[in-house]
Design a protein around this motif. Structure first.
Motif, PDB file in Angstrom:
ATOM      1  N   LYS A 191       9.251  10.575  -3.000  1.00  0.00           N
ATOM      2  CA  LYS A 191       7.948  11.172  -3.292  1.00  0.00           C
ATOM      3  C   LYS A 191       6.808  10.181  -3.066  1.00  0.00           C
ATOM      4  O   LYS A 191       5.684  10.574  -2.744  1.00  0.00           O
ATOM      5  CB  LYS A 191       7.929  11.671  -4.734  1.00  0.00           C
ATOM      6  CG  LYS A 191       8.890  12.831  -4.998  1.00  0.00           C
ATOM      7  CD  LYS A 191       8.799  13.286  -6.441  1.00  0.00           C
ATOM      8  CE  LYS A 191       9.759  14.457  -6.688  1.00  0.00           C
ATOM      9  NZ  LYS A 191       9.690  14.936  -8.119  1.00  0.00           N
ATOM     10  N   HIS A 192       7.089   8.894  -3.263  1.00  0.00           N
ATOM     11  CA  HIS A 192       6.050   7.877  -3.095  1.00  0.00           C
ATOM     12  C   HIS A 192       6.580   6.784  -2.164  1.00  0.00           C
ATOM     13  O   HIS A 192       7.542   6.087  -2.506  1.00  0.00           O
ATOM     14  CB  HIS A 192       5.656   7.277  -4.437  1.00  0.00           C
ATOM     15  CG  HIS A 192       5.095   8.276  -5.401  1.00  0.00           C
ATOM     16  ND1 HIS A 192       3.822   8.785  -5.311  1.00  0.00           N
ATOM     17  CD2 HIS A 192       5.663   8.886  -6.473  1.00  0.00           C
ATOM     18  CE1 HIS A 192       3.603   9.641  -6.284  1.00  0.00           C
ATOM     19  NE2 HIS A 192       4.720   9.730  -7.003  1.00  0.00           N
ATOM     20  N   ILE A 193       5.956   6.683  -1.003  1.00  0.00           N
ATOM     21  CA  ILE A 193       6.364   5.685  -0.001  1.00  0.00           C
ATOM     22  C   ILE A 193       5.511   4.425  -0.166  1.00  0.00           C
ATOM     23  O   ILE A 193       4.271   4.497  -0.154  1.00  0.00           O
ATOM     24  CB  ILE A 193       6.211   6.211   1.433  1.00  0.00           C
ATOM     25  CG1 ILE A 193       7.057   7.465   1.628  1.00  0.00           C
ATOM     26  CG2 ILE A 193       6.592   5.131   2.445  1.00  0.00           C
ATOM     27  CD1 ILE A 193       6.819   8.144   2.980  1.00  0.00           C
ATOM     28  N   LEU A 194       6.171   3.285  -0.339  1.00  0.00           N
ATOM     29  CA  LEU A 194       5.474   2.001  -0.435  1.00  0.00           C
ATOM     30  C   LEU A 194       5.644   1.237   0.861  1.00  0.00           C
ATOM     31  O   LEU A 194       6.784   0.970   1.285  1.00  0.00           O
ATOM     32  CB  LEU A 194       6.004   1.189  -1.613  1.00  0.00           C
ATOM     33  CG  LEU A 194       5.328  -0.178  -1.840  1.00  0.00           C
ATOM     34  CD1 LEU A 194       3.868   0.000  -2.214  1.00  0.00           C
ATOM     35  CD2 LEU A 194       6.065  -0.993  -2.918  1.00  0.00           C
ATOM     36  N   LYS A 195       4.552   0.912   1.478  1.00  0.00           N
ATOM     37  CA  LYS A 195       4.561   0.093   2.696  1.00  0.00           C
ATOM     38  C   LYS A 195       4.305  -1.364   2.303  1.00  0.00           C
ATOM     39  O   LYS A 195       3.350  -1.670   1.563  1.00  0.00           O
ATOM     40  CB  LYS A 195       3.476   0.557   3.677  1.00  0.00           C
ATOM     41  CG  LYS A 195       3.360  -0.288   4.934  1.00  0.00           C
ATOM     42  CD  LYS A 195       2.184   0.178   5.790  1.00  0.00           C
ATOM     43  CE  LYS A 195       2.001  -0.722   7.005  1.00  0.00           C
ATOM     44  NZ  LYS A 195       0.824  -0.314   7.814  1.00  0.00           N
ATOM     45  N   ILE A 196       5.136  -2.269   2.799  1.00  0.00           N
ATOM     46  CA  ILE A 196       4.938  -3.700   2.555  1.00  0.00           C
ATOM     47  C   ILE A 196       4.913  -4.400   3.917  1.00  0.00           C
ATOM     48  O   ILE A 196       5.840  -4.258   4.716  1.00  0.00           O
ATOM     49  CB  ILE A 196       6.074  -4.300   1.700  1.00  0.00           C
ATOM     50  CG1 ILE A 196       6.337  -3.451   0.447  1.00  0.00           C
ATOM     51  CG2 ILE A 196       5.712  -5.733   1.302  1.00  0.00           C
ATOM     52  CD1 ILE A 196       7.515  -3.930  -0.362  1.00  0.00           C
ATOM     53  N   GLU A 197       3.860  -5.153   4.154  1.00  0.00           N
ATOM     54  CA  GLU A 197       3.709  -5.822   5.454  1.00  0.00           C
ATOM     55  C   GLU A 197       3.456  -7.321   5.253  1.00  0.00           C
ATOM     56  O   GLU A 197       2.654  -7.713   4.400  1.00  0.00           O
ATOM     57  CB  GLU A 197       2.551  -5.205   6.242  1.00  0.00           C
ATOM     58  CG  GLU A 197       2.400  -5.785   7.636  1.00  0.00           C
ATOM     59  CD  GLU A 197       1.379  -5.031   8.484  1.00  0.00           C
ATOM     60  OE1 GLU A 197       1.271  -5.343   9.683  1.00  0.00           O
ATOM     61  OE2 GLU A 197       0.705  -4.145   7.943  1.00  0.00           O
ATOM     62  N   LEU A 198       4.161  -8.102   6.030  1.00  0.00           N
ATOM     63  CA  LEU A 198       3.962  -9.554   6.043  1.00  0.00           C
ATOM     64  C   LEU A 198       2.907  -9.883   7.092  1.00  0.00           C
ATOM     65  O   LEU A 198       3.060  -9.547   8.265  1.00  0.00           O
ATOM     66  CB  LEU A 198       5.268 -10.289   6.381  1.00  0.00           C
ATOM     67  CG  LEU A 198       5.165 -11.789   6.591  1.00  0.00           C
ATOM     68  CD1 LEU A 198       4.717 -12.503   5.321  1.00  0.00           C
ATOM     69  CD2 LEU A 198       6.485 -12.368   7.100  1.00  0.00           C
ATOM     70  N   SER A 246       0.836  -1.198   0.000  1.00  0.00           N
ATOM     71  CA  SER A 246       0.000   0.000   0.000  1.00  0.00           C
ATOM     72  C   SER A 246       0.873   1.252   0.000  1.00  0.00           C
ATOM     73  O   SER A 246       1.957   1.265   0.608  1.00  0.00           O
ATOM     74  CB  SER A 246      -0.935   0.007   1.215  1.00  0.00           C
ATOM     75  OG  SER A 246      -0.191  -0.049   2.422  1.00  0.00           O
ATOM     76  N   GLU A 247       0.415   2.289  -0.685  1.00  0.00           N
ATOM     77  CA  GLU A 247       1.114   3.570  -0.653  1.00  0.00           C
ATOM     78  C   GLU A 247       0.640   4.367   0.552  1.00  0.00           C
ATOM     79  O   GLU A 247      -0.566   4.424   0.834  1.00  0.00           O
ATOM     80  CB  GLU A 247       0.871   4.351  -1.952  1.00  0.00           C
ATOM     81  CG  GLU A 247       1.715   3.872  -3.112  1.00  0.00           C
ATOM     82  CD  GLU A 247       1.800   4.911  -4.234  1.00  0.00           C
ATOM     83  OE1 GLU A 247       1.960   6.117  -3.915  1.00  0.00           O
ATOM     84  OE2 GLU A 247       1.712   4.504  -5.396  1.00  0.00           O
ATOM     85  N   VAL A 248       1.576   4.982   1.262  1.00  0.00           N
ATOM     86  CA  VAL A 248       1.246   5.763   2.457  1.00  0.00           C
ATOM     87  C   VAL A 248       1.947   7.117   2.374  1.00  0.00           C
ATOM     88  O   VAL A 248       2.876   7.323   1.588  1.00  0.00           O
ATOM     89  CB  VAL A 248       1.673   5.014   3.741  1.00  0.00           C
ATOM     90  CG1 VAL A 248       0.885   3.719   3.887  1.00  0.00           C
ATOM     91  CG2 VAL A 248       3.170   4.718   3.744  1.00  0.00           C
TER      92      VAL A 248
END
Length: 441
Positions: free
Chosen positions: A432-439, A339-341
């Motif tokens: 400029k665009h932060i991508l959050k990755i969660e397991l 998700s982008e945050v």
């Protein structure tokens, strides 16, 4: 015998009186007598018959007999026909083992689909003695000498206290008809050889053989319960960690025992192992040594033994392609949620990373380790480290390594999933665009 049967149900198996029951019936004397006893005891029963198609017309005649018996007794009946020889060849089983698997699988399936509470089989005291002798001659532990269980999950054996002689006497005195299986006369099978050649001699030596055997079983089962209690107490002290992938046992706990091999056998006997001397030697073996069965491995890793599933010797070459970075993707050890945050949660855990989305390049993949892998662990400011060295420094066991997955950008490691992110993809003040990755596990 009817009164004895009813008393046995009342005292030991009273739950059957309120249950929906399925009787496994072959048409032979034992299962037919069991059916008649259950009918006269007003139990709620239906019949299930397997036609294994092994004896030509004789097999079909058995089926016809069961169908007629069900009609005479006004009972519901289920019949299944099997190509037993084809199943045995396909699954590399003996005919007897194939027939056993087919019937028990079908009984279980039938009970689940039609809501039967229990399946009754007609094993009796002589069957119990035969099973004991078979296990004894082949070599076994205590569990192989404690007899056929009267209740085993959904399978119940109400005739275990009764002898073949009692069953035959009841059938004859009540003019009950049954079918004789001609294959039971052949001594090419071990069970039949024991039944026809060995047990009669034992009964000649000791006319009270079955009673003596029942007493022996009772004593062995008492001993078995003592062993179970000791093993349960030991495991509470010896188990260090349990996860979906493994169970870890403290090596030192086994070394303190006077008979560690006996405990190793009792704990790991149900996982297909047979090399007990090799397993004992694992206690003093170098880390990385293991013993494998068809389904499991027992691995020495520093001061623990790790029990885990079996594995393939092939190098993993499969990968999962990430086609969308705004979705949830299933991977072997859980789900990855992308998700982008707008901001970074500074309290995030190791199962979550934040990266600069613009630094990612296709193809994006999820894969396992391969020869020569290296990455720049977050905080090391671009310094490369071999993945194998990282695993060693972090004290990964063989199982940990096998269950570690990598998120990669154009084959460059972005994240050792659930462990460490790569410094090259971190968020900076230029992002400029932060991508959050969660397991999510």
């Amino acid at each position: 015998m009817l009164k004895e049967f009813q008393d046995h149900i009342e005292s030991r198996l009273s739950f059957l009186k309120e249950s929906k029951l399925l009787i496994a019936i072959s048409g032979g004397i034992d299962s037919v007598v069991l059916t008649q006893l259950c009918v006269k005891s007003n139990l709620n029963i239906a019949l299930a018959h397997c036609n294994f198609n092994l004896r030509g017309d004789e097999s079909d005649a058995d089926e016809d007999f069961v169908l007629q018996l069900a009609e005479d007794l006004e009972l519901e009946v289920f019949v299944e026909s099997f190509d037993t020889k084809a199943y045995a060849e396909e699954n590399k089983r003996s005919i007897q083992m194939a027939a056993r698997e087919l019937r028990y699988n079908w009984f279980t399936e039938l009970s689940e689909q039609l809501k039967f509470d229990y399946v009754l089989t007609a094993h009796h005291a002589d069957d119990n003695l035969e099973t004991f002798l078979i296990n004894f001659t082949r070599g076994t532990g205590l569990e192989g000498l404690t007899g056929i269980p009267e209740v085993n999950d959904i399978f119940v054996r109400p005739l275990l206290p009764f002898s073949n002689e009692q069953i035959a006497g009841y059938a004859k005195s009540n003019k009950i008809k049954w079918r004789d299986d001609s294959s039971n006369k052949s001594t090419k099978y071990l069970r039949n050889k024991l039944r026809h050649d060995v047990i009669p001699i034992l009964k000649e030596i000791n006319p009270s053989l079955l009673q003596s055997f029942q007493n022996t079983l009772s004593n062995l089962n008492d001993t078995s319960r003592i062993v179970e209690d000791a093993i349960e107490k030991f495991q509470k002290e010896a188990i260090e960690d349990v996860s979906n992938q493994h169970i870890k046992y403290k090596v030192e706990a086994f070394k303190k025992l006077a008979e560690p091999k006996a405990y190793l056998y009792e704990i790991f006997k149900d996982y297909g192992f047979t090399q007990w001397d090799d397993i004992l030697n694992l206690l003093s073996a170098q880390p990385g040594k293991y013993v494998a069965s068809a389904t499991h491995r027992l691995i020495k890793d520093r001061d623990v033994l790790i029990l885990t599933n079996s594995f393939s010797d092939e190098i993993y070459e499969e990968y999962i392609e990430v086609l969308d970075t705004n979705t949830t993707l299933k991977i072997p050890n859980g789900f990855l949620e992308f998700s982008e945050v707008d901001t970074i949660d500074t309290q995030h855990h190791e199962n979550c990373i934040y990266i600069d989305k613009a630094l990612l390049h296709s193809p994006l993949t999820i894969r396992q380790k391969k020869q020569g892998d290296a990455f720049s662990p977050l905080g090391m400011k671009g310094k490369k480290k071999k993945l194998s060295k990282y695993f060693k420094d972090e004290k990964f066991s063989l199982v940990d390594k096998e269950n570690t997955w990598l998120f990669c950008s154009d084959d460059n490691i972005v994240w050792v999933i659930g462990k460490r992110a790569d410094d090259r993809f971190k968020v900076t003040d230029k992002t400029k665009h932060i991508l959050k990755i969660e397991l999510i596990q």
